[in-house]
Scaffold this motif. Sequence first.
Motif, short mmCIF file in Angstrom:
data_model
loop_
_atom_site.label_atom_id
_atom_site.label_comp_id
_atom_site.label_asym_id
_atom_site.label_seq_id
_atom_site.Cartn_x
_atom_site.Cartn_y
_atom_site.Cartn_z
N LEU A 1 21.18 77.39 19.83
CA LEU A 1 22.05 76.37 20.41
C LEU A 1 23.40 76.34 19.71
O LEU A 1 24.45 76.25 20.36
CB LEU A 1 21.38 75.00 20.33
N THR A 2 23.39 76.45 18.39
CA THR A 2 24.65 76.46 17.63
C THR A 2 25.50 77.66 18.01
O THR A 2 26.71 77.53 18.23
CB THR A 2 24.35 76.47 16.12
N ARG A 3 24.87 78.81 18.11
CA ARG A 3 25.58 80.03 18.51
C ARG A 3 26.17 79.87 19.92
O ARG A 3 27.32 80.24 20.16
CB ARG A 3 24.61 81.21 18.46
N HIS A 4 25.39 79.31 20.81
CA HIS A 4 25.85 79.11 22.18
C HIS A 4 27.03 78.13 22.23
O HIS A 4 28.01 78.37 22.95
CB HIS A 4 24.69 78.59 23.04
N MET A 5 26.94 77.06 21.48
CA MET A 5 28.03 76.06 21.47
C MET A 5 29.31 76.66 20.91
O MET A 5 30.41 76.39 21.41
CB MET A 5 27.62 74.82 20.67
N LYS A 6 29.21 77.49 19.88
CA LYS A 6 30.41 78.14 19.33
C LYS A 6 31.03 79.06 20.37
O LYS A 6 32.26 79.11 20.51
CB LYS A 6 30.06 78.92 18.07
N GLN A 7 30.20 79.78 21.11
CA GLN A 7 30.71 80.66 22.15
C GLN A 7 31.39 79.87 23.25
O GLN A 7 32.45 80.25 23.74
CB GLN A 7 29.57 81.51 22.74
N VAL A 8 30.82 78.75 23.64
CA VAL A 8 31.43 77.90 24.67
C VAL A 8 32.78 77.37 24.19
O VAL A 8 33.76 77.37 24.94
CB VAL A 8 30.48 76.74 25.05
N GLN A 9 32.86 76.97 22.93
CA GLN A 9 34.13 76.48 22.39
C GLN A 9 35.19 77.59 22.40
O GLN A 9 36.36 77.33 22.73
CB GLN A 9 33.94 75.95 20.97
#
Length: 68
Positions: free
Chosen positions: A44-52
């Motif tokens: 989830l953290t990796r995904h959120m960084k990618q979205v940002q």
Amino acid sequence: MSETKFIDLETRIAYLEDTVDDLNKTVYHQSKQLDEIQGLLNNLTRHMKQVQEDITELKPQDEVPPHY
């Protein structure tokens, strides 16, 4: 000690051993669950960084708003 006391002690020891086994199983299962949750959190953290990063790339910070 009388035979009754020995039987009582053996019974208590057997009960304590069962309790320790149950607690060990519980700790093992909780550890597995914690590892799974940690993996999900990392994803989830990796995904959120990618979205940002994607949002930053799509909307430049120095773009003039359309009403100017």
